[in-house]
Design a protein around this motif. Structure first.
Motif, PDB file in Angstrom:
ATOM      1  N   TYR A  26      -1.185  -3.410   9.477  1.00  0.00           N
ATOM      2  CA  TYR A  26      -0.538  -3.653   8.182  1.00  0.00           C
ATOM      3  C   TYR A  26       0.981  -3.620   8.312  1.00  0.00           C
ATOM      4  N   ASP A  27       1.501  -2.664   9.074  1.00  0.00           N
ATOM      5  CA  ASP A  27       2.946  -2.563   9.270  1.00  0.00           C
ATOM      6  C   ASP A  27       3.507  -3.815   9.932  1.00  0.00           C
ATOM      7  N   ASP A  56       6.947   6.498   1.593  1.00  0.00           N
ATOM      8  CA  ASP A  56       7.890   5.714   2.375  1.00  0.00           C
ATOM      9  C   ASP A  56       7.153   5.144   3.588  1.00  0.00           C
ATOM     10  N   PRO A  57       7.466   3.916   4.011  1.00  0.00           N
ATOM     11  CA  PRO A  57       6.804   3.345   5.190  1.00  0.00           C
ATOM     12  C   PRO A  57       6.992   4.165   6.467  1.00  0.00           C
ATOM     13  N   SER A  58       8.001   5.009   6.513  1.00  0.00           N
ATOM     14  CA  SER A  58       8.211   5.835   7.706  1.00  0.00           C
ATOM     15  C   SER A  58       7.439   7.157   7.646  1.00  0.00           C
ATOM     16  N   ALA A  59       6.667   7.373   6.583  1.00  0.00           N
ATOM     17  CA  ALA A  59       5.909   8.616   6.423  1.00  0.00           C
ATOM     18  C   ALA A  59       4.822   8.736   7.487  1.00  0.00           C
ATOM     19  N   SER A  60       4.580   9.963   7.898  1.00  0.00           N
ATOM     20  CA  SER A  60       3.520  10.219   8.878  1.00  0.00           C
ATOM     21  C   SER A  60       2.160  10.140   8.187  1.00  0.00           C
ATOM     22  N   VAL A  61       1.105  10.078   8.978  1.00  0.00           N
ATOM     23  CA  VAL A  61      -0.240  10.001   8.417  1.00  0.00           C
ATOM     24  C   VAL A  61      -0.556  11.271   7.626  1.00  0.00           C
ATOM     25  N   SER A  62      -0.073  12.428   8.091  1.00  0.00           N
ATOM     26  CA  SER A  62      -0.331  13.669   7.350  1.00  0.00           C
ATOM     27  C   SER A  62       0.393  13.662   6.001  1.00  0.00           C
ATOM     28  N   ASP A  63       1.607  13.103   5.940  1.00  0.00           N
ATOM     29  CA  ASP A  63       2.311  12.966   4.661  1.00  0.00           C
ATOM     30  C   ASP A  63       1.568  12.002   3.734  1.00  0.00           C
ATOM     31  N   LEU A  64       1.086  10.904   4.307  1.00  0.00           N
ATOM     32  CA  LEU A  64       0.322   9.940   3.524  1.00  0.00           C
ATOM     33  C   LEU A  64      -0.952  10.583   2.974  1.00  0.00           C
ATOM     34  N   LYS A  65      -1.571  11.437   3.771  1.00  0.00           N
ATOM     35  CA  LYS A  65      -2.795  12.114   3.335  1.00  0.00           C
ATOM     36  C   LYS A  65      -2.511  13.031   2.146  1.00  0.00           C
ATOM     37  N   GLN A  66      -1.386  13.736   2.188  1.00  0.00           N
ATOM     38  CA  GLN A  66      -1.016  14.608   1.067  1.00  0.00           C
ATOM     39  C   GLN A  66      -0.799  13.793  -0.212  1.00  0.00           C
ATOM     40  N   LYS A  67      -0.093  12.673  -0.073  1.00  0.00           N
ATOM     41  CA  LYS A  67       0.148  11.801  -1.232  1.00  0.00           C
ATOM     42  C   LYS A  67      -1.182  11.274  -1.779  1.00  0.00           C
ATOM     43  N   TYR A  68      -2.051  10.854  -0.865  1.00  0.00           N
ATOM     44  CA  TYR A  68      -3.364  10.331  -1.254  1.00  0.00           C
ATOM     45  C   TYR A  68      -4.147  11.390  -2.024  1.00  0.00           C
ATOM     46  N   GLN A  69      -4.206  12.609  -1.485  1.00  0.00           N
ATOM     47  CA  GLN A  69      -4.988  13.668  -2.130  1.00  0.00           C
ATOM     48  C   GLN A  69      -4.460  14.001  -3.521  1.00  0.00           C
ATOM     49  N   TRP A 110       0.825  -1.209   0.000  1.00  0.00           N
ATOM     50  CA  TRP A 110       0.000   0.000   0.000  1.00  0.00           C
ATOM     51  C   TRP A 110       0.859   1.259   0.000  1.00  0.00           C
ATOM     52  N   TYR A 111       2.037   1.193   0.571  1.00  0.00           N
ATOM     53  CA  TYR A 111       2.919   2.367   0.566  1.00  0.00           C
ATOM     54  C   TYR A 111       3.372   2.716  -0.848  1.00  0.00           C
ATOM     55  N   SER A 112       3.730   1.706  -1.632  1.00  0.00           N
ATOM     56  CA  SER A 112       4.171   2.002  -2.994  1.00  0.00           C
ATOM     57  C   SER A 112       3.005   2.506  -3.847  1.00  0.00           C
ATOM     58  N   ILE A 113       1.801   2.046  -3.571  1.00  0.00           N
ATOM     59  CA  ILE A 113       0.632   2.548  -4.295  1.00  0.00           C
ATOM     60  C   ILE A 113       0.437   4.036  -4.016  1.00  0.00           C
TER      61      ILE A 113
END
Length: 126
Positions: free
Chosen positions: A78-79, A19-32, A12-15
């Motif tokens: 998941y982690d 990076d697996p060490s990314a914070s939830v806020s960073d993941l949210k930015q990538k998602y958006q 799911w991280y590569s999708i």
């Protein structure tokens, strides 16, 4: 008798291109960013049908990745599963999990739940 389930292999991280060490806020930015890029309504009309289908599939995968990684509990689970690709798990009645790697499965016969005191016996069929 219950069977152990093979742990899913999707990364799911590569999708989310994260990076697996990314914070939830960073993941949210990538998602958006990705969800807007692949959204079916954002595709131009002159794009070939096959490309549109690929974008829709990517859109669905990005959404699934966010559903798992955007929630702290599911992200943590998941982690934990990612640490060992060659492992099996089974849910316990308490809500915990019995987990064993393929290497450990050759050596152990009892597997303890990660949350309670219950244990199961691992039977080897040859």
């Amino acid at each position: 008798m219950m069977a152990f389930e093979q742990i899913p292999k999707k990364d799911w991280y590569s999708i989310l291109e994260a990076d697996p060490s990314a914070s939830v806020s960073d993941l949210k930015q990538k998602y958006q960013k990705l969800i807007l890029m692949y959204h079916p309504d954002k595709q131009s009309a002159d794009v070939p049908a096959g490309t549109v289908e690929e974008c829709i599939q990517k859109f669905i995968e990005v959404d699934q990745a966010w559903k798992i990684l955007g929630n702290e509990e599911t992200k943590q689970e998941y982690d934990l599963q990612r640490h060992d690709d060659d492992s099996f798990s089974l849910s316990c009645r308490c809500g915990g999990k019995y987990s064993v790697s393929k290497e450990e499965a050759e050596e152990v016969t009892l597997i303890s739940c990660d949350t309670c005191s219950l244990a199961i016996e691992l039977l080897h069929y040859r």
